[in-house]
Design an enzyme around this catalytic site. Structure first.
Site, PDB file in Angstrom:
ATOM      1  N   ASP A  84     -20.665  21.607 -22.725  1.00  0.00           N
ATOM      2  CA  ASP A  84     -21.472  20.485 -23.293  1.00  0.00           C
ATOM      3  C   ASP A  84     -22.130  20.882 -24.644  1.00  0.00           C
ATOM      4  OD1 ASP A  84     -22.749  17.710 -23.058  1.00  0.00           O
ATOM      5  OD2 ASP A  84     -24.606  18.810 -22.220  1.00  0.00           O
ATOM      6  N   ASP A 106     -20.685  18.089 -30.668  1.00  0.00           N
ATOM      7  CA  ASP A 106     -21.774  17.553 -31.133  1.00  0.00           C
ATOM      8  C   ASP A 106     -21.935  17.830 -32.716  1.00  0.00           C
ATOM      9  OD1 ASP A 106     -24.309  16.473 -31.543  1.00  0.00           O
ATOM     10  OD2 ASP A 106     -25.389  17.832 -30.049  1.00  0.00           O
ATOM     11  N   GLU A 136     -20.961  12.085 -29.692  1.00  0.00           N
ATOM     12  CA  GLU A 136     -22.338  11.690 -29.677  1.00  0.00           C
ATOM     13  C   GLU A 136     -22.709  11.030 -31.301  1.00  0.00           C
ATOM     14  OE1 GLU A 136     -27.111  12.899 -29.982  1.00  0.00           O
ATOM     15  OE2 GLU A 136     -25.853  13.892 -28.514  1.00  0.00           O
ATOM     16  N   HIS A 211     -27.532  10.652 -22.190  1.00  0.00           N
ATOM     17  CA  HIS A 211     -27.659  11.865 -22.270  1.00  0.00           C
ATOM     18  C   HIS A 211     -29.375  11.877 -22.005  1.00  0.00           C
ATOM     19  CE1 HIS A 211     -24.777  14.319 -24.714  1.00  0.00           C
ATOM     20  NE2 HIS A 211     -24.080  13.285 -23.841  1.00  0.00           N
ATOM     21  N   VAL A 234     -27.613  15.052 -16.344  1.00  0.00           N
ATOM     22  CA  VAL A 234     -29.018  15.480 -15.740  1.00  0.00           C
ATOM     23  C   VAL A 234     -29.097  17.030 -16.187  1.00  0.00           C
ATOM     24  CG1 VAL A 234     -30.463  15.529 -13.863  1.00  0.00           C
ATOM     25  CG2 VAL A 234     -28.827  13.546 -14.171  1.00  0.00           C
TER      26      VAL A 234
END
Length: 284
Positions: A84, A106, A136, A211, A234
């Site tokens: 992530d 990202d 994102e 998110h 989470v």
């Protein structure tokens, strides 16, 4: 049980009109709690390791990835392994060697055109190896090291038209969007823009990702899933449960203990309960 691919779990959730929760792994206890919570809820889940967690482990991904995978293999729940908030290209490229079926690449801090180019390159690399890529667009904010961000400020939210163009240009498999949540919230007070979620759902033929879900109240999450959010991330909620249980044990149960197992056991159990609660919430 063998690891399941993130894409498979997300696609199944989207087809059923429900959500799939993804939980951040920092320690072995986090991974164990996620597996236990998934078993308790009778629901699949995603174990995700962030670039910040890798930095915490001295920049070494292999050990924490192997631990999370081993926990998943020993569990009766359907679990996937996801990398992530990856900024480093070296870390991105390590995903294939360490058994990850998906990566959130990202480039959201880059100017739009640079974000598109970098993400499209990551998608090409990932798809050549069968790796599902999330990206994102917009500014969720709240990550460690970032300046405070008002989730309601003009220009922060994801624009549906820009998102549609971004998806077409990059080929991503899922898109994290800014709709009113923020990372690292310890109070569940975020108010989501459900009209925007519906517009994004209409504009983008891909699973949407929320998110910063730790700061979103239950009813807001239910509405978000009903409006089209699929992958619900989470992290902070697990850390809140973990730290609260450790603090309670050391302050009241046995302040003199030096055996970490005594306070890590209730911390792990508290996280498992939090996991089960979120999974029940998003799966309906």
């Amino acid at each position: 049980m063998p690891l399941v691919s993130t894409g498979e779990l997300v696609s199944a959730a989207a087809a059923d009109g429900r959500g799939i929760a993804a939980f951040n792994v920092i320690t072995l206890e986090h991974a164990e709690a996620i597996a236990t919570g998934a078993e308790q809820a009778g629901a699949p889940a995603i174990l995700q390791i962030s670039e910040n967690a890798v930095k915490f482990h001295g920049g070494q991904l292999a050990a924490i990835a192997a631990a999370a995978a081993a926990v998943a293999h020993a569990s009766t729940a359907q679990l996937a392994l996801h990398l992530d908030h990856v900024v480093s290209l070296d870390l991105l490229r390590s995903a294939d060697d360490e058994g990850f079926s998906s990566v959130m690449f990202d480039a959201s801090k880059l100017p739009y055109e640079e974000n598109v180019r970098a993400t499209a390159d990551a998608v090409r690399w990932g798809h050549e190896r069968g790796i599902w890529i999330e990206a994102e667009l917009g500014k969720v904010g709240g990550k460690e090291g970032e300046a405070p961000l008002d989730a309601h400020a003009p220009g922060v939210r994801t624009d549906p038209a820009e998102a549609a163009a971004y998806v077409a240009a990059t080929g991503v498999d899922a898109l994290a969007v800014a709709v009113g949540s923020s990372h690292a919230m310890t109070q569940r007070t975020a108010a989501l823009d459900h009209a925007l979620i519906a517009r994004l759902r209409e504009a983008i033929p891909l699973p949407l990702v929320l998110h910063g879900s730790s700061g979103v109240p239950d009813e807001e999450i239910r509405r978000a899933v009903a409006s089209g959010m699929v992958k619900i991330n989470v992290g902070t909620a697990l850390n809140t449960a973990f730290t609260g249980a450790v603090r309670a044990f050391l302050e009241t149960a046995d302040p003199s203990t030096v055996d970490p197992r005594k306070y890590l056991a209730p911390a792990r159990a508290a996280m498992a309960g939090t996991v089960a609660g979120f999974l029940t919430l998003v799966s309906g």
